[in-house]
Design a protein around this motif. Structure first.
Motif, PDB file in Angstrom:
ATOM      1  N   ALA A  34       0.825  -1.208   0.000  1.00 19.35           N
ATOM      2  CA  ALA A  34       0.000   0.000   0.000  1.00 19.35           C
ATOM      3  C   ALA A  34       0.862   1.262   0.000  1.00 19.35           C
ATOM      4  O   ALA A  34       0.578   2.223  -0.728  1.00 19.35           O
ATOM      5  CB  ALA A  34      -0.946   0.000   1.201  1.00 19.35           C
ATOM      6  N   VAL A  35       1.923   1.273   0.795  1.00 11.49           N
ATOM      7  CA  VAL A  35       2.820   2.436   0.845  1.00 11.49           C
ATOM      8  C   VAL A  35       3.490   2.646  -0.510  1.00 11.49           C
ATOM      9  O   VAL A  35       3.581   3.779  -1.011  1.00 11.49           O
ATOM     10  CB  VAL A  35       3.865   2.277   1.982  1.00 11.49           C
ATOM     11  N   SER A  36       3.932   1.570  -1.143  1.00  6.93           N
ATOM     12  CA  SER A  36       4.577   1.690  -2.446  1.00  6.93           C
ATOM     13  C   SER A  36       3.617   2.217  -3.503  1.00  6.93           C
ATOM     14  O   SER A  36       3.988   3.055  -4.334  1.00  6.93           O
ATOM     15  CB  SER A  36       5.129   0.326  -2.887  1.00  6.93           C
ATOM     16  N   ILE A  37       2.374   1.738  -3.486  1.00  6.28           N
ATOM     17  CA  ILE A  37       1.373   2.235  -4.436  1.00  6.28           C
ATOM     18  C   ILE A  37       1.093   3.713  -4.163  1.00  6.28           C
ATOM     19  O   ILE A  37       0.949   4.509  -5.100  1.00  6.28           O
ATOM     20  CB  ILE A  37       0.092   1.384  -4.355  1.00  6.28           C
ATOM     21  N   ASP A  38       1.040   4.087  -2.897  1.00  6.68           N
ATOM     22  CA  ASP A  38       0.811   5.478  -2.507  1.00  6.68           C
ATOM     23  C   ASP A  38       1.946   6.369  -3.033  1.00  6.68           C
ATOM     24  O   ASP A  38       1.713   7.465  -3.542  1.00  6.68           O
ATOM     25  CB  ASP A  38       0.702   5.569  -0.992  1.00  6.68           C
ATOM     26  N   GLN A  39       3.185   5.906  -2.920  1.00  8.55           N
ATOM     27  CA  GLN A  39       4.326   6.671  -3.431  1.00  8.55           C
ATOM     28  C   GLN A  39       4.241   6.820  -4.947  1.00  8.55           C
ATOM     29  O   GLN A  39       4.533   7.885  -5.489  1.00  8.55           O
ATOM     30  CB  GLN A  39       5.640   6.002  -3.036  1.00  8.55           C
ATOM     31  N   LEU A  40       3.834   5.755  -5.630  1.00  7.51           N
ATOM     32  CA  LEU A  40       3.662   5.824  -7.083  1.00  7.51           C
ATOM     33  C   LEU A  40       2.597   6.850  -7.437  1.00  7.51           C
ATOM     34  O   LEU A  40       2.779   7.673  -8.340  1.00  7.51           O
ATOM     35  CB  LEU A  40       3.295   4.447  -7.637  1.00  7.51           C
ATOM     36  N   GLY A  41       1.486   6.820  -6.703  1.00 11.36           N
ATOM     37  CA  GLY A  41       0.425   7.805  -6.938  1.00 11.36           C
ATOM     38  C   GLY A  41       0.898   9.224  -6.705  1.00 11.36           C
ATOM     39  O   GLY A  41       0.488  10.149  -7.407  1.00 11.36           O
ATOM     40  N   ASN A  42       1.767   9.412  -5.722  1.00 12.30           N
ATOM     41  CA  ASN A  42       2.310  10.747  -5.436  1.00 12.30           C
ATOM     42  C   ASN A  42       3.085  11.290  -6.629  1.00 12.30           C
ATOM     43  O   ASN A  42       3.052  12.488  -6.904  1.00 12.30           O
ATOM     44  CB  ASN A  42       3.195  10.689  -4.191  1.00 12.30           C
ATOM     45  N   VAL A  43       3.760  10.414  -7.354  1.00  7.03           N
ATOM     46  CA  VAL A  43       4.517  10.839  -8.532  1.00  7.03           C
ATOM     47  C   VAL A  43       3.596  11.020  -9.734  1.00  7.03           C
ATOM     48  O   VAL A  43       3.613  12.059 -10.404  1.00  7.03           O
ATOM     49  CB  VAL A  43       5.639   9.821  -8.861  1.00  7.03           C
ATOM     50  N   ILE A  44       2.767  10.016 -10.005  1.00  4.83           N
ATOM     51  CA  ILE A  44       1.918  10.053 -11.203  1.00  4.83           C
ATOM     52  C   ILE A  44       0.922  11.200 -11.156  1.00  4.83           C
ATOM     53  O   ILE A  44       0.667  11.855 -12.165  1.00  4.83           O
ATOM     54  CB  ILE A  44       1.191   8.704 -11.390  1.00  4.83           C
ATOM     55  N   MET A  45       0.354  11.472  -9.989  1.00  2.74           N
ATOM     56  CA  MET A  45      -0.712  12.476  -9.878  1.00  2.74           C
ATOM     57  C   MET A  45      -0.229  13.816  -9.348  1.00  2.74           C
ATOM     58  O   MET A  45      -1.046  14.686  -9.029  1.00  2.74           O
ATOM     59  CB  MET A  45      -1.830  11.926  -8.988  1.00  2.74           C
ATOM     60  N   GLN A  46       1.082  14.032  -9.264  1.00  2.50           N
ATOM     61  CA  GLN A  46       1.610  15.237  -8.623  1.00  2.50           C
ATOM     62  C   GLN A  46       1.042  16.537  -9.180  1.00  2.50           C
ATOM     63  O   GLN A  46       0.679  17.432  -8.412  1.00  2.50           O
ATOM     64  CB  GLN A  46       3.132  15.246  -8.688  1.00  2.50           C
ATOM     65  N   ASN A  51      -1.248  18.915  -6.886  1.00  2.00           N
ATOM     66  CA  ASN A  51      -0.752  20.265  -6.590  1.00  2.00           C
ATOM     67  C   ASN A  51      -1.785  21.323  -6.968  1.00  2.00           C
ATOM     68  O   ASN A  51      -1.950  22.316  -6.277  1.00  2.00           O
ATOM     69  CB  ASN A  51       0.570  20.529  -7.311  1.00  2.00           C
ATOM     70  N   MET A  52      -2.504  21.092  -8.069  1.00  2.00           N
ATOM     71  CA  MET A  52      -3.499  22.053  -8.528  1.00  2.00           C
ATOM     72  C   MET A  52      -4.768  21.992  -7.667  1.00  2.00           C
ATOM     73  O   MET A  52      -5.306  23.030  -7.286  1.00  2.00           O
ATOM     74  CB  MET A  52      -3.868  21.780  -9.985  1.00  2.00           C
ATOM     75  N   LEU A  53      -5.220  20.783  -7.337  1.00  2.00           N
ATOM     76  CA  LEU A  53      -6.511  20.634  -6.666  1.00  2.00           C
ATOM     77  C   LEU A  53      -6.457  20.754  -5.147  1.00  2.00           C
ATOM     78  O   LEU A  53      -7.419  21.221  -4.535  1.00  2.00           O
ATOM     79  CB  LEU A  53      -7.135  19.276  -7.014  1.00  2.00           C
ATOM     80  N   TRP A  54      -5.382  20.318  -4.530  1.00  2.00           N
ATOM     81  CA  TRP A  54      -5.361  20.188  -3.080  1.00  2.00           C
ATOM     82  C   TRP A  54      -4.521  21.232  -2.361  1.00  2.00           C
ATOM     83  O   TRP A  54      -4.512  21.257  -1.133  1.00  2.00           O
ATOM     84  CB  TRP A  54      -4.864  18.804  -2.678  1.00  2.00           C
ATOM     85  N   GLY A 109       4.774  14.889  -5.300  1.00  4.96           N
ATOM     86  CA  GLY A 109       5.612  14.416  -6.399  1.00  4.96           C
ATOM     87  C   GLY A 109       6.918  13.781  -5.992  1.00  4.96           C
ATOM     88  O   GLY A 109       7.612  13.212  -6.830  1.00  4.96           O
ATOM     89  N   ASN A 110       7.294  13.849  -4.718  1.00  2.70           N
ATOM     90  CA  ASN A 110       8.543  13.224  -4.294  1.00  2.70           C
ATOM     91  C   ASN A 110       8.359  11.711  -4.314  1.00  2.70           C
ATOM     92  O   ASN A 110       7.489  11.173  -3.637  1.00  2.70           O
ATOM     93  CB  ASN A 110       8.936  13.699  -2.896  1.00  2.70           C
ATOM     94  N   ARG A 111       9.186  11.019  -5.073  1.00  2.11           N
ATOM     95  CA  ARG A 111       9.034   9.567  -5.241  1.00  2.11           C
ATOM     96  C   ARG A 111       9.294   8.784  -3.958  1.00  2.11           C
ATOM     97  O   ARG A 111       8.955   7.609  -3.870  1.00  2.11           O
ATOM     98  CB  ARG A 111       9.940   9.070  -6.359  1.00  2.11           C
ATOM     99  N   ASP A 112       9.884   9.400  -2.970  1.00  2.00           N
ATOM    100  CA  ASP A 112      10.170   8.734  -1.698  1.00  2.00           C
ATOM    101  C   ASP A 112       9.132   9.057  -0.626  1.00  2.00           C
ATOM    102  O   ASP A 112       9.337   8.749   0.541  1.00  2.00           O
ATOM    103  CB  ASP A 112      11.557   9.140  -1.188  1.00  2.00           C
ATOM    104  N   GLU A 113       8.028   9.660  -1.012  1.00  2.00           N
ATOM    105  CA  GLU A 113       7.047  10.123  -0.026  1.00  2.00           C
ATOM    106  C   GLU A 113       5.646   9.692  -0.430  1.00  2.00           C
ATOM    107  O   GLU A 113       5.310   9.641  -1.599  1.00  2.00           O
ATOM    108  CB  GLU A 113       7.122  11.647   0.073  1.00  2.00           C
ATOM    109  N   THR A 114       4.821   9.422   0.570  1.00  2.00           N
ATOM    110  CA  THR A 114       3.427   9.081   0.294  1.00  2.00           C
ATOM    111  C   THR A 114       2.588  10.345   0.150  1.00  2.00           C
ATOM    112  O   THR A 114       2.980  11.425   0.603  1.00  2.00           O
ATOM    113  CB  THR A 114       2.828   8.224   1.431  1.00  2.00           C
ATOM    114  N   ILE A 115       1.437  10.175  -0.467  1.00  2.00           N
ATOM    115  CA  ILE A 115       0.488  11.282  -0.589  1.00  2.00           C
ATOM    116  C   ILE A 115       0.078  11.764   0.804  1.00  2.00           C
ATOM    117  O   ILE A 115      -0.005  12.967   1.052  1.00  2.00           O
ATOM    118  CB  ILE A 115      -0.740  10.840  -1.405  1.00  2.00           C
ATOM    119  N   SER A 116      -0.143  10.824   1.712  1.00  2.00           N
ATOM    120  CA  SER A 116      -0.573  11.188   3.069  1.00  2.00           C
ATOM    121  C   SER A 116       0.473  12.025   3.791  1.00  2.00           C
ATOM    122  O   SER A 116       0.136  12.952   4.529  1.00  2.00           O
ATOM    123  CB  SER A 116      -0.880   9.927   3.881  1.00  2.00           C
TER     124      SER A 116
END
Length: 140
Positions: free
Chosen positions: A62-74, A78-81, A90-97
Motif C-alpha cells: 500500500a505504501v509503495s502504491i501510494d508513493q507511485l500515486g504521489n509521482v503520477i498524480m503530482q 498540486n493544482m486541486l489540493w 511528487g517526491n518519489r520517496d514520499e506518500t500522498i498522506s
C-alpha cells in the motif's frame, strides 16, 4: 527558490526516447512478474510470520502504491489540493498522506485538500499527521 517546490528537480534527466523506453519496459516487467512475486510474498509471509506478517506485507504494498500515486498524480494534486506556496506533491520517496500532513501543518491545503484530509482522518484518526515522513530524501 525552495528546492522542495521545484516540481522538476526530482526528475531524472533522460531523453524522451530513453524515458519512454524505460517506462514501457517497467510496465511489461510489472505486468509479467508481479503476480508471481505477490503470490510468493503472501505464502512466504504466512509461513514465516502468520497473519501478522501478511498484514505487514499488504501495508508495504500500500505504501509503495501510494508513493507511485504521489509521482503520477503530482501535477493534479498540486493544482486541486494546495494553495499557493504549499509543500508540493511528487517526491518519489514520499506518500500522498505525508505530503498532505505537511500541508495540513503549514495551513496550505485548499478546501478540497481539507476535505480529503478529513475523509482520511475519519477512516484512520490523525492519519495524515501520523503519516508525515520527516526523513524523506530531498527532491533535488
Amino acid at each position: 527558490m525552495n528546492p522542495q517546490n521545484d516540481e522538476h528537480s526530482n526528475q531524472r534527466k533522460a531523453s524522451l526516447f530513453t524515458g519512454i523506453l524505460l517506462f514501457l519496459i517497467s510496465i511489461v516487467l510489472f505486468i509479467t512478474t508481479t503476480p508471481f512475486g505477490f503470490i510468493y510474498g503472501m505464502v512466504y509471509s504466512l509461513i514465516k510470520h502468520f497473519f501478522k506478517g501478511l498484514g505487514g506485507f499488504f501495508v508495504e504494498i500500500a505504501v509503495s502504491i501510494d508513493q507511485l500515486g504521489n509521482v503520477i498524480m503530482q501535477h493534479l494534486l498540486n493544482m486541486l489540493w494546495l494553495k499557493e506556496g504549499g509543500y508540493k506533491f511528487g517526491n518519489r520517496d514520499e506518500t500522498i498522506s505525508s505530503a498532505l500532513g505537511k500541508n495540513k501543518v503549514q495551513h496550505t491545503l485548499s478546501g478540497f485538500g481539507k476535505f480529503i484530509v478529513a475523509l482520511l482522518d475519519l477512516i484512520d484518526n490523525n492519519h495524515v499527521l501520523d503519516s508525515i515522513d520527516y526523513y524523506v530524501e530531498p527532491k533535488n
